[in-house]
Design a protein around this motif. Structure first.
Motif, PDB file in Angstrom:
ATOM      1  N   UNK A 605      43.039  37.228  25.132  1.00 30.20           N
ATOM      2  CA  UNK A 605      41.634  37.615  24.996  1.00 30.20           C
ATOM      3  C   UNK A 605      41.083  37.201  23.629  1.00 30.20           C
ATOM      4  N   UNK A 606      39.804  37.369  23.482  1.00 28.38           N
ATOM      5  CA  UNK A 606      39.101  36.966  22.263  1.00 28.38           C
ATOM      6  C   UNK A 606      39.669  37.656  21.024  1.00 28.38           C
ATOM      7  N   UNK A 607      40.075  38.913  21.164  1.00 26.52           N
ATOM      8  CA  UNK A 607      40.595  39.668  20.029  1.00 26.52           C
ATOM      9  C   UNK A 607      42.115  39.672  19.953  1.00 26.52           C
ATOM     10  N   UNK A 608      42.764  38.781  20.720  1.00 30.39           N
ATOM     11  CA  UNK A 608      44.204  38.595  20.577  1.00 30.39           C
ATOM     12  C   UNK A 608      45.083  39.426  21.483  1.00 30.39           C
ATOM     13  N   UNK A 620      36.354  33.819  30.553  1.00 34.74           N
ATOM     14  CA  UNK A 620      35.091  34.542  30.525  1.00 34.74           C
ATOM     15  C   UNK A 620      35.111  35.842  31.294  1.00 34.74           C
ATOM     16  N   UNK A 621      36.128  36.048  32.125  1.00 34.96           N
ATOM     17  CA  UNK A 621      36.251  37.338  32.814  1.00 34.96           C
ATOM     18  C   UNK A 621      36.471  38.443  31.785  1.00 34.96           C
ATOM     19  N   UNK A 622      36.086  39.668  32.151  1.00 34.50           N
ATOM     20  CA  UNK A 622      36.124  40.782  31.213  1.00 34.50           C
ATOM     21  C   UNK A 622      37.222  41.776  31.587  1.00 34.50           C
ATOM     22  N   UNK A 630      44.623  53.883  36.526  1.00 32.97           N
ATOM     23  CA  UNK A 630      45.872  53.946  35.759  1.00 32.97           C
ATOM     24  C   UNK A 630      46.070  52.703  34.897  1.00 32.97           C
ATOM     25  N   UNK A 631      45.427  51.613  35.266  1.00 34.39           N
ATOM     26  CA  UNK A 631      45.514  50.371  34.495  1.00 34.39           C
ATOM     27  C   UNK A 631      44.107  49.826  34.297  1.00 34.39           C
ATOM     28  N   UNK A 632      43.922  48.911  33.335  1.00 34.85           N
ATOM     29  CA  UNK A 632      42.617  48.248  33.222  1.00 34.85           C
ATOM     30  C   UNK A 632      42.379  47.329  34.420  1.00 34.85           C
ATOM     31  N   UNK A 633      41.138  46.868  34.544  1.00 29.35           N
ATOM     32  CA  UNK A 633      40.770  45.950  35.612  1.00 29.35           C
ATOM     33  C   UNK A 633      40.044  44.745  35.017  1.00 29.35           C
ATOM     34  N   UNK A 634      40.194  43.624  35.695  1.00 28.32           N
ATOM     35  CA  UNK A 634      39.460  42.421  35.322  1.00 28.32           C
ATOM     36  C   UNK A 634      38.199  42.370  36.174  1.00 28.32           C
ATOM     37  N   UNK A 635      37.043  42.302  35.513  1.00 29.51           N
ATOM     38  CA  UNK A 635      35.754  42.218  36.195  1.00 29.51           C
ATOM     39  C   UNK A 635      35.083  40.897  35.837  1.00 29.51           C
TER      40      UNK A 635
END
Length: 678
Positions: A605-608, A620-622, A630-635
């Motif tokens: 990611x942009x911040x490493x 470019x996905x977030x 329980x986990x992050x998601x890619x949007x």
């Protein structure tokens, strides 16, 4: 001649209860190629004459000739034609319940009605005949070996033989004995592996039919065996298969075998409730059967209503809670209240088979709905029911671009087999959760408890933005015999070589290569997934700490493989790496990384931040955290909404274990927002 036309079932009474009516088939006697003939009789399945139920796979090919029902032709499929010819008695009629014939499959309303009490057809049968096809070469030996394994597993329950060696536990002794027997018969074992590839073991309806039956007899033509004796081999066959990720049908069949054993009290419990005939919560059962198949895709959901907690006792879906202390006084009071509510609901529902007090419409079989609507409404229900968790979104695994798809991007396509192992659905990480009292964990908009959403295809959830993806690897698709190409993947993201190890400027904590290896195995989820269930069940509060250390040691085992003393690490750091590697397992690292990186991409990611995410993710996905997940998601950001790309693991303990979410919810550490996902 005109085809046979079904006489309708008695209508459902407007007032009072209506018995669960169905039809029974009386198969006329005959032999050989003599035409099949039968009659159908309407009965109350709770008070039927003695009958047997047939469990089989439908197949697709039509039989050469019809079945003659009341003197009129009724077209059937070839699998059923073969089964009926082998079940037909030469001199007397045989009473059977067969779904393809006893339900008017052309009548959508009748199908919906019959499916609501399908479990009763098998529950009240004298026995269920599991038809597994023709008696091909080697089947006799397969049945004989299965019976030997079954006898050993039954003896381990204390009914026949006591093993004297006390240096090992009974499970390990049993495993060693069976392994020795199987190793002595390699040809039969290969035939056993091929046998379990038969279509029957992949069909979703067969699961319910076996689970609710009192006794199942497996048949290949005239060869017979107790079906549970066959299932006793499942776990051992699965050990000899090449499987990239867990949850395949054979593992679930082994769970059924364990569930139906008399001494199953030692099994780990996945449900807080003891409900007769239930395999446990709907989510866990759906996860275990994800790779099963159904002729009608709606049946991937409908077939589980008769064997799950929420399907059998739907009022429980209104009272769910999540607590780390299940034995606290408030939790004991709540459990008592749940049981009282459930008993009240059961007393009402006993007034008739069509009375469903407390049942959400998403838990009703309705063949008038398109399968997208069935999946969508069920997914929203699973998110909306207390305590509002997003585990089900981990099953979103797109294999193509979700933009412009007829399915909303947040709805799992249950009719498709999984393409990757679950990260969030296992319950290890707590990314969108935090300590504190929350009635609901997910913050869900436009989802009323009663009625429909204003925008049914849009899922509106609160959460916060973490970072944007800037670099991606290719899809990781190594076969089960290959090792994950760690260095090649590294080179796709970084300009520096993987070896020799070096600490980058301003790097804190793990070496970048260490973080990269941990990312590929989804952190400490990798060692947990490869641990034995006993260890997981008795891990206690130190479970996370133990497996974090194990993940570190396993990654160190890989890093030390090609590293030497010319490393730029300090002598102390190098010695620490070697010491950690001595406690690790290179084989476990490869198994873990392959399990969780297969069909995924590794990204930066942009911040490493390093992470592994869905195979369709783009630059470019977030990366976002949704409360209740329980986990992050890619949007993927669109003009006025987001598209759910899928779940992700990000190599940061504060994010994965909920510490950042605590800061967001209690201290406004980051701004929150509502994500409108379509």
């Amino acid at each position: 001649m005109d085809q046979y036309h079904y006489n309708p079932l008695p209508p459902i009474a407007e007032l009072g209860s209506t018995p669960p009516f169905t039809r029974l088939l009386l198969l006329a006697p005959g032999i050989g190629r003599y035409p099949l003939s039968c009659s159908l009789t309407i009965v109350d399945i709770q008070n039927p004459p003695p009958y047997e139920a047939l469990s089989y796979s439908w197949g697709r090919e039509s039989a050469a000739g019809p079945l003659w029902c009341h003197g009129r032709p009724l077209q059937i499929r070839v699998n059923l034609d073969i089964a009926l010819r082998h079940l037909r008695l030469p001199h007397q009629a045989r009473r059977l319940w067969v779904d393809a014939l006893c339900i008017d499959q052309s009548n959508i309303d009748e199908r919906s009605r019959q499916v609501r009490y399908m479990r009763l057809m098998y529950k009240h049968a004298a026995r269920t005949i599991v038809w597994l096809g023709l008696r091909t070469p080697g089947i006799d030996e397969v049945f004989q070996l299965s019976q030997i394994v079954a006898d050993i597993r039954n003896a381990n329950g204390g009914s026949a033989t006591t093993i004297k060696d006390t240096s090992m536990g009974p499970v390990e002794q049993e495993l060693d004995i069976i392994t020795e027997i199987l190793d002595a018969h390699p040809q039969v074992v290969m035939q056993l592996v091929d046998f379990f590839d038969r279509e029957y073991f992949m069909r979703i309806w067969c699961v319910q039919e076996v689970v609710v039956s009192a006794w199942c007899l497996a048949k290949c033509e005239d060869l017979e065996i107790n079906f549970m004796s066959l299932l006793s081999c499942m776990i051992h066959v699965n050990m000899r298969r090449c499987s990239v990720f867990a949850g395949k049908p054979l593992e679930f069949w082994n769970m059924i075998y364990m569930l139906k054993q008399p001494g199953r009290s030692n099994m780990p419990r996945i449900s807080e409730h003891e409900i007769e005939g239930s395999m446990g919560p709907m989510y866990h059962t759906l996860t275990g059967t994800r790779d099963f198949q159904a002729t009608d895709p709606r049946d991937k959901i409908f077939s589980l209503f008769g064997i799950t907690d929420e399907g059998l006792m739907p009022v429980l879906a209104l009272t769910g809670v999540l607590s780390s202390n299940k034995n606290s006084f408030p939790m004991r009071l709540l459990k008592r209240a749940q049981r009282d509510i459930a008993d009240f609901a059961q007393s009402i529902n006993k007034t008739g088979p069509d009375v469903d007090f407390g049942r959400n419409t998403a838990l009703k079989a309705d063949y008038n709905k398109a399968h997208m609507e069935v999946y969508r409404d069920f997914t929203r229900f699973m998110i909306r029911k207390p305590p509002r968790m997003l585990d089900i979104l981990s099953h979103v695994q797109h294999i193509g671009n979700p933009v412009g798809d007829s399915f909303p991007s947040w709805v799992p396509k249950w009719h498709q087999p999984r393409s990757a192992s679950l990260i969030g659905g296992i319950g290890v990480y707590l990314s969108g959760l935090c300590n504190g009292h929350f009635r609901y964990f997910a913050v869900l908009q436009d989802s009323p408890l009663a009625g429909s959403s204003i925008h049914p295809n849009t899922l509106s959830l609160d959460g916060y933005y973490v970072d944007r993806v800037v670099l991606l690897s290719a899809v990781i698709d190594t076969s089960v015999e290959e090792m994950v190409p760690v260095e090649d993947l590294w080179n796709q993201l970084f300009n520096t070589s993987f070896f020799p190890l070096a600490r980058h400027p301003n790097t804190k904590g793990d070496l970048p290569q260490m973080a990269f290896c941990k990312t590929l195995s989804a952190g400490f989820l990798g060692p947990i997934a490869t641990a034995i269930s006993h260890d997981l069940a008795n891990g206690g509060e130190n479970l996370g700490q133990k497996y974090r250390a194990q993940a570190h040691a396993d990654a160190a085992a890989y890093l030390s493989l090609a590293e030497s003393n010319n490393s730029t690490l300090s002598p102390v750091e190098f010695a620490s790496l070697r010491e950690a590697a001595s406690r690790g397992s290179l084989a476990r690292f490869h198994r873990s990384s392959q399990t969780f990186s297969y069909n995924r991409k590794v990204y930066l990611t942009q911040n490493g931040f390093l992470g592994i995410g869905p195979m369709i993710m783009n630059k470019g996905d977030e990366v976002c955290v949704l409360f209740g997940g329980r986990v992050p998601f890619v949007l993927r950001r669109m003009h006025d909404h987001h598209v759910l790309v899928g779940e992700t693991y990000i190599q940061d303990d504060e994010i994965m274990c909920g510490k950042l979410t605590e800061g967001v919810r209690f201290r406004n550490q980051l701004p929150t927002m509502t994500f409108h996902i379509r």
